[in-house]
Design an enzyme around this catalytic site. Sequence first.
Site, PDB file in Angstrom:
ATOM      1  N   GLN A  80       0.812  -1.217   0.000  1.00  0.00           N
ATOM      2  CA  GLN A  80       0.000   0.000   0.000  1.00  0.00           C
ATOM      3  C   GLN A  80       0.853   1.279   0.000  1.00  0.00           C
ATOM      4  O   GLN A  80       2.034   1.249   0.342  1.00  0.00           O
ATOM      5  CB  GLN A  80      -0.910   0.024   1.224  1.00  0.00           C
ATOM      6  CG  GLN A  80      -2.096  -0.923   1.140  1.00  0.00           C
ATOM      7  CD  GLN A  80      -3.031  -0.705   2.300  1.00  0.00           C
ATOM      8  OE1 GLN A  80      -3.087  -1.496   3.218  1.00  0.00           O
ATOM      9  NE2 GLN A  80      -3.775   0.382   2.253  1.00  0.00           N
ATOM     10  N   HIS A  81       0.198   2.378  -0.362  1.00  0.00           N
ATOM     11  CA  HIS A  81       0.709   3.747  -0.153  1.00  0.00           C
ATOM     12  C   HIS A  81       1.839   4.190  -1.084  1.00  0.00           C
ATOM     13  O   HIS A  81       2.114   5.377  -1.181  1.00  0.00           O
ATOM     14  CB  HIS A  81       1.197   3.965   1.283  1.00  0.00           C
ATOM     15  CG  HIS A  81       0.271   3.526   2.354  1.00  0.00           C
ATOM     16  ND1 HIS A  81      -1.058   3.883   2.382  1.00  0.00           N
ATOM     17  CD2 HIS A  81       0.477   2.742   3.441  1.00  0.00           C
ATOM     18  CE1 HIS A  81      -1.627   3.347   3.448  1.00  0.00           C
ATOM     19  NE2 HIS A  81      -0.726   2.648   4.098  1.00  0.00           N
ATOM     20  N   ASP A 243      -2.172  -4.935  -0.272  1.00  0.00           N
ATOM     21  CA  ASP A 243      -1.848  -6.264   0.250  1.00  0.00           C
ATOM     22  C   ASP A 243      -2.698  -6.633   1.456  1.00  0.00           C
ATOM     23  O   ASP A 243      -3.077  -7.808   1.615  1.00  0.00           O
ATOM     24  CB  ASP A 243      -0.360  -6.375   0.576  1.00  0.00           C
ATOM     25  CG  ASP A 243       0.171  -5.229   1.434  1.00  0.00           C
ATOM     26  OD1 ASP A 243      -0.618  -4.323   1.819  1.00  0.00           O
ATOM     27  OD2 ASP A 243       1.380  -5.215   1.708  1.00  0.00           O
TER      28      ASP A 243
END
Length: 493
Positions: A80-81, A243
Amino acid sequence: MYLGIDCGTQGTKVILLDSQQKKVLGVGYASHELIENSAGRREQNPQWWIDALISAFNQVIQQAQINPTLIKGIGVSGQQHGLVMLDEQDQPLYQAKLWCDTETAFENQEFINLLGGEEQAFARLGIVPQTGYTASKILWFKKHFPEQYKRIAKIMLPHDYLNYWLTGEFCMEYGDASGTGFFDVIHRQWHLEVFNLLAPELEANKVLPPLRSAQQKAGVVRAEIAKLLGLSEQVLVASGGGDNMLGAIGTGNIQQGIVTMSLGTSGTLYAYTDQPLSDLPKEIANFCSSTNGWLPLVCVMNMTSANRNLMELLNIDVVKFNELIQQSPIGAKGISILPFFNGERVPALPEGKASILGLDAANFTQANLCRAMMESASFTLRYGLDLFRQAGLSTSQIRLIGGGAKSKIWRQMIADILNTEVVCLQEEEAAALGGAIQAMWANGEGELTSLCENMVHIDANSVVQPNVNNVLQYEEVYRRYLTHLKQTHFIHK
């Protein structure tokens, strides 16, 4: 046949799932490099993900001994991110700054100030942006690379980048979008006003991808990619997700009452809800799930990475590390560790450093250091679970995933410290499995509930119950940990 792909921090995993036999036929893995420094920089070249995907895919096909034209769908999970920025020619303008990058702590505070403080940020977005979210990375890039910043044509996350490579379709799914810092998690839409505060020079409707719900497809594989991988040109690519979101699918965490805990490079806790929760502690991220619900989540930055740091220092492997832990009693004879080697998100210490406390001539042994390190990593998750319980989320069972879940002694430690039943899954690669299941869902193979019932299996041999005596001892050691946390970092809990 369905492929599940999980692009993580350390590497990319690919699994091949047979929907008729209800089992995984092959698993492939290829590692990634990491660009890092002591200032908190954590970056990767997006091309490394593609190279790793191809390598892991070829391993799977060779292992399963099947014709790849039998594959009907693909689902991609990604860390992520991470910020991926492409120019008009679809070339990356910079390395991808990752979820664990804490170099942007100052910019994150700038962003929160732009929004009017944490309360205003929560009121607008339904979450409080944290260091590591995508938004602060954009501010950082604008500050340090102003000319390249002007050339941004597309902003995406790691799993979107792989979807784009596979399909040529520029889109993003609600769950992963939740961690950008400019997405309204309550109404499931880009918060254009917030994005314009963050990046007024960029045209939001151009650089931000159109949004998709979880069961929608991203597209079908491009002819060029089909030829490269030996696939048919009708292979569907699902929306994919972060994820953690796809790890929830891969652990059957799609109904209330189940908590998934990941013992990976980082540690995460998440639980499904069918409505967004209000009055949450600010450390809990009220993300959307990749199942059209919500996935309240706590992420800690230092988990197996903390253990690995000590193993490298002592020049020992995982087997020896676990042996040494068993030679030390609960509490490590008074040693406490605050394991914030990469800063920390919960509690919010992005620029925090690790500390070893309580050392003396008698307890300074390898065994005690190893136990104290594993206990400290577990305590960071206990801190997060306490926040869940404070928010009213039930925790009748914890489904444990990630590399750390393989350790029998760690599974028992988690059960004792959190005073909750712990189970593992037969399929270890939960996020990749979640990707394959999501692809089946997008391809009309059935309802998600029945797909998870058929494809997600508890490992009966892994079930661990908390030991009453250990629970009491760990409670005392955990209070000592909290005292050190308060004294060292002024954290009040």
